[in-house]
Design an enzyme around this catalytic site. Structure first.
Site, short mmCIF file in Angstrom:
data_model
loop_
_atom_site.label_atom_id
_atom_site.label_comp_id
_atom_site.label_asym_id
_atom_site.label_seq_id
_atom_site.Cartn_x
_atom_site.Cartn_y
_atom_site.Cartn_z
N SER A 208 0.81 -1.22 0.00
CA SER A 208 0.00 0.00 0.00
C SER A 208 0.84 1.27 0.00
O SER A 208 0.48 2.26 -0.63
CB SER A 208 -0.93 0.00 1.22
OG SER A 208 -1.76 -1.13 1.21
N HIS A 253 0.67 4.39 4.32
CA HIS A 253 0.00 5.16 3.28
C HIS A 253 0.53 6.60 3.26
O HIS A 253 0.83 7.15 2.19
CB HIS A 253 -1.50 5.17 3.52
CG HIS A 253 -2.14 3.82 3.41
ND1 HIS A 253 -3.49 3.61 3.56
CD2 HIS A 253 -1.59 2.59 3.15
CE1 HIS A 253 -3.76 2.32 3.40
NE2 HIS A 253 -2.62 1.68 3.16
#
Length: 302
Positions: A208, A253
């Protein structure tokens, strides 16, 4: 039949002085020379250039520009080489992620997850009796290997869709080397921020961080090309909201998004005259900051 060389004292130009003959056709006198190498060339061999004429060898070696052949090759927006397959690196990265995911499932998961997951320091809960050591104990490779590790089908499906949709256009626009640097450095920055801000025994895995880096780079590239940013900004906002859910490593993230955006700004806005210095300098700076974060966290844990 043997060719006869013309007399050495004949002046084909009719102006006196030493005779000159085409280096490819010794029987043809000429008064024209290549402006790059000064070899005599006849009317059949001479190739028009911006200044004078060039011989065939000089044109083949540098495209008639006076530069190395590489200077005449087509380039991407950021100066990278245009490749025959603009998605090759994207395909390789996707294949590595899928291969690791398949290996985790085929081997019963536990030992691969234990060896590859990002974790700060020694951890001894179930389901891993005997514990394991983490980044703080010297296993820095976990910062990288965790980027290619997934356990759940939905998890890898979302990440690989993001890699495919974002990676292909970015790789075509940036070139292979720059795209690979963007992906890996974004993922490492996400791992470093997770290592810094998470609990020392909290495990983390997934691509991610790298995918969020690609998302940030897409925003920068689209703005540079004056495309409509609204669709990609909506996707970015939805992904940021999704990151706030419980169980999601929002640190990865955030780290990937910031790193990817900073690198992309340097890649697409670097001045042409200092392009390589600015681009690779920015990548080196992001890598240095990543290393400093990891070192600082390691010092705090040991």
């Amino acid at each position: 039949m043997d060719q006869q060389q013309p007399p050495a004292d004949r002046d084909p130009s009719g102006e006196g002085g030493a005779a000159r003959f085409c280096y490819r056709h010794p029987d043809r006198g000429t008064g024209i020379s290549c402006t790059r190498c000064d070899r005599p060339i006849c009317s059949e061999c001479m190739i028009s250039a911006s200044v004078g004429f060039h011989c065939p060898e000089c044109v083949r070696s540098g495209g008639g520009t006076g530069h190395h052949p590489a200077a005449s090759r087509p380039r991407t927006l950021t100066g990278g080489a245009v490749a025959a397959d603009p998605r090759l690196v994207t395909k390789i990265l996707l294949a590595i992620n899928v291969a690791v995911f398949a290996a985790v499932w085929l081997t019963g998961r536990s030992w691969l997850v234990q060896d590859l997951m990002l974790v700060g320091r020694a951890w001894d809960p179930q389901p891993f009796p005997g514990g394991w050591t983490g980044v703080a104990e010297g296993q820095w490779y976990r910062l990288l290997t965790s980027m290619f590790l997934h356990e759940e089908l939905l998890h890898i499906a979302f990440n690989m869709l993001g890699l495919w949709w974002l990676g292909g256009p970015l790789e075509a626009a940036l070139g292979r080397v720059r795209f690979l640097a963007l992906y890996l450095l974004s993922g490492l920055a996400g791992s470093a921020l997770t290592y810094w801000l998470s609990a020392q025994n909290q495990g983390s895995l997934g691509a991610s961080g790298a995918v969020f880096g690609l998302l940030g780079a897409t925003v920068v590239l689209m703005r540079r090309m004056n495309y409509d940013l609204r669709p990609v900004l909506v996707i970015l906002a939805l992904n940021v909201l999704f990151s706030l859910r419980s169980g999601i490593a929002w640190q990865a993230h955030l780290g990937g998004l910031v790193a990817g955006t900073l690198i992309a700004v340097a890649l697409v806005h670097a001045p042409r005259g200092r392009r390589n210095a600015v681009q690779f300098g920015a990548c080196a700076l992001v890598l240095l900051m990543t290393v400093l974060i990891v070192c600082a966290r390691t010092a705090a844990l040991t």
